[in-house]
Write an enzyme that holds these catalytic residues in place. Structure first.
Site, short mmCIF file in Angstrom:
data_model
loop_
_atom_site.label_atom_id
_atom_site.label_comp_id
_atom_site.label_asym_id
_atom_site.label_seq_id
_atom_site.Cartn_x
_atom_site.Cartn_y
_atom_site.Cartn_z
CE LYS A 265 -2.20 -1.11 3.86
NZ LYS A 265 -1.71 -2.43 4.24
NE ARG B 293 -4.29 -1.67 10.25
CZ ARG B 293 -3.17 -1.13 9.76
NH1 ARG B 293 -3.09 0.16 9.54
NH2 ARG B 293 -2.14 -1.90 9.50
NE ARG C 229 7.72 -3.14 5.56
CZ ARG C 229 6.40 -2.83 5.57
NH1 ARG C 229 5.84 -2.34 4.48
NH2 ARG C 229 5.67 -3.02 6.64
NE ARG D 45 6.60 -0.90 10.01
CZ ARG D 45 5.43 -0.89 9.37
NH1 ARG D 45 5.32 -0.28 8.20
NH2 ARG D 45 4.39 -1.47 9.91
NE ARG E 187 2.43 -5.29 11.07
CZ ARG E 187 3.48 -5.06 10.27
NH1 ARG E 187 4.65 -5.62 10.49
NH2 ARG E 187 3.33 -4.27 9.22
P1 AMP Z 1 0.95 -0.06 9.14
O1 AMP Z 1 2.11 0.85 8.92
O2 AMP Z 1 -0.27 0.39 8.38
O3 AMP Z 1 1.29 -1.50 8.90
O4 AMP Z 1 0.54 0.09 10.69
C1 AMP Z 1 1.45 -0.30 11.72
C2 AMP Z 1 0.71 -0.37 13.04
O5 AMP Z 1 0.16 0.91 13.38
C3 AMP Z 1 -0.46 -1.32 13.06
O6 AMP Z 1 -0.08 -2.64 13.30
C4 AMP Z 1 -1.27 -0.74 14.22
O7 AMP Z 1 -0.70 -1.08 15.46
C5 AMP Z 1 -1.09 0.76 14.03
N1 AMP Z 1 -2.15 1.32 13.15
C6 AMP Z 1 -1.99 1.88 11.93
N2 AMP Z 1 -3.16 2.27 11.42
C7 AMP Z 1 -4.11 1.93 12.30
C8 AMP Z 1 -5.52 2.04 12.35
N3 AMP Z 1 -6.22 2.57 11.33
N4 AMP Z 1 -6.16 1.59 13.45
C9 AMP Z 1 -5.48 1.04 14.47
N5 AMP Z 1 -4.18 0.88 14.49
C10 AMP Z 1 -3.46 1.30 13.43
#
Ligand code: AMP
Length: 369
Positions: free
Chosen positions: A193, A268, A307, A313, A325
């Site tokens: 994404k 989400r 990654r 990360r 996740r």
């Molecule tokens: P991402 O970078 O989108 O993979 O997000 C990394 C982490 O950030 C996720 O595993 C969640 O812990 C938190 N996070 C990101 N976006 C959301 C969201 N819309 N709702 C809840 N937690 C989020």
């Protein structure tokens, strides 16, 4: 939503509300005039619909006639109103009721009073379907008012924008924010994404908001929000809805001039999707599409572990956190496919292939929106 010439308009007053207002006016006027036969005078062009529907609802005998003037140029009520023409009937001793579609500045009313000054009518009354109290600058009494509306440009039901819109049976209000393209980029962690959003934001001139990135920025800067989010993110769990929604709202508000947004990692949950709809609605806008990158789980795990070697990360470094996740995605997030499918806004795209190939697949969806 509709487009007339270069402007967008949103639904504002339904045909049913118009009907009810006209019925009320007809009953009120009929009661007030008693046994007299009134002459209803419509002011063309705008009032043709009002007069037609009103006359059908008027429960007693009446006469109907029209006078004409051109009052609107574009979206602003013109200061320089043309004169009224077409009053040929002798109205001596008659009860005359002007039927207007809308009264805003009151300039037209000024003309009406000027033209009737020398007529020896018994009484002159003013009835209007719509009235903009904030715009009205005159002292003439308005005897009958259907619906008060804010001082925003409207079209439909006789009212036009540069000639268009008169034939609409409902009334539309101009959109404050003109057209935005708002996309939700969807898919499990590692679907690509973020990578795709980078290309799409340039191509379509959109603002990219990644909630994960915003959280990580806050963690790096050790803000209170960052500290709170970290405890969830480290486990691969979702940050609580309200925290995430508040943050997202604030990010959107920072970009008042945006032509649209790419939401990446948001919504989400159902609560987040509903909050996003509300936010878009407050901007006179909407989500146009959810575009999902579909990638097999095992490919995702491999990609994320890869990654993790360079991204730094912590949630990419450990296979069990990665699997959590992905599990969170299927448990809580995947249901959003139904949410957007129900609105015909869900588009699945194969997320396996070269970056360029996938950008092309996404673009072909966006170009058709
Ligand atoms: P991402 O970078 O989108 O993979 O997000 C990394 C982490 O950030 C996720 O595993 C969640 O812990 C938190 N996070 C990101 N976006 C959301 C969201 N819309 N709702 C809840 N937690 C989020």
């Amino acid at each position: 939503m509709i487009k007339l010439h270069d402007k967008y308009f949103k639904p504002f007053i339904t045909a049913k509300q118009i009907d009810e207002a006209l019925q009320r006016l007809a009953n009120e006027i009929a009661e007030d005039v008693g046994d007299e036969i009134p002459v209803f005078v419509g002011i063309l062009n705008g009032s043709f619909m009002v007069v037609s529907d009103f006359a059908k609802m008027y429960p007693k005998p009446c006469e109907v006639t029209f006078i004409k003037l051109a009052s609107y140029e574009g979206v602003k009520s013109s200061e320089d109103i043309q004169r009224l023409i077409g009053l040929t009937q002798d109205l001596t001793g008659r009860t005359v009721i002007i039927l207007e579609d809308i009264i805003d500045t009151g300039n037209t009313l000024h003309e009406v009073h000027r033209i009737f000054k020398n007529e020896k009518v018994k009484s002159l009354k003013i009835a209007t379907l719509f009235y903009k109290p904030e715009a009205y600058k005159k002292d003439f009494k308005l005897h009958y008012v259907g619906i008060e509306i804010p001082n925003k440009f409207i079209v439909g039901y006789g009212l036009d924008y540069n000639g268009l819109g008169r034939n609409l049976s409902e009334v539309y209000q101009i959109k404050e924010t003109q057209y935005m393209t708002n996309l939700v980029l969807f898919g499990p962690p590692g679907a690509g994404k973020g990578t795709q959003a980078e290309f799409l934001k340039t191509k379509y001139n959109l603002v990219h908001i990644s909630t994960g990135d915003v959280f990580r920025y806050n963690i790096k800067n050790e803000t209170a929000l960052g500290m709170l989010a970290k405890s969830y993110m480290d486990k691969g769990a979702l940050v609580p809805d309200q925290v995430t929604i508040d943050m997202l709202n604030a990010e959107v508000e920072k970009n008042t001039d945006a032509q649209g947004f790419i939401f990446d990692g948001f919504p989400r949950t159902n609560a987040q999707a509903e909050a996003l709809d509300k936010l878009m609605d407050s901007k006179d806008s909407q989500i146009n599409a959810m575009i999902a990158l579909e990638v097999d789980d095992e490919v995702l795990v491999k990609r994320l572990l890869g990654r993790g070697k360079t991204s730094g990360r912590p949630d990419d470094a450990d296979e069990s956190i990665i699997r959590n996740r992905i599990k969170e995605y299927y448990d809580k997030t995947a249901i959003l496919k139904d949410y957007y499918s129900a609105q015909d806004k869900y588009f699945g795209v194969d997320g396996v292939g070269s970056i360029d190939e996938i950008t092309k697949r996404l673009s072909s969806v966006i170009d058709k929106l």
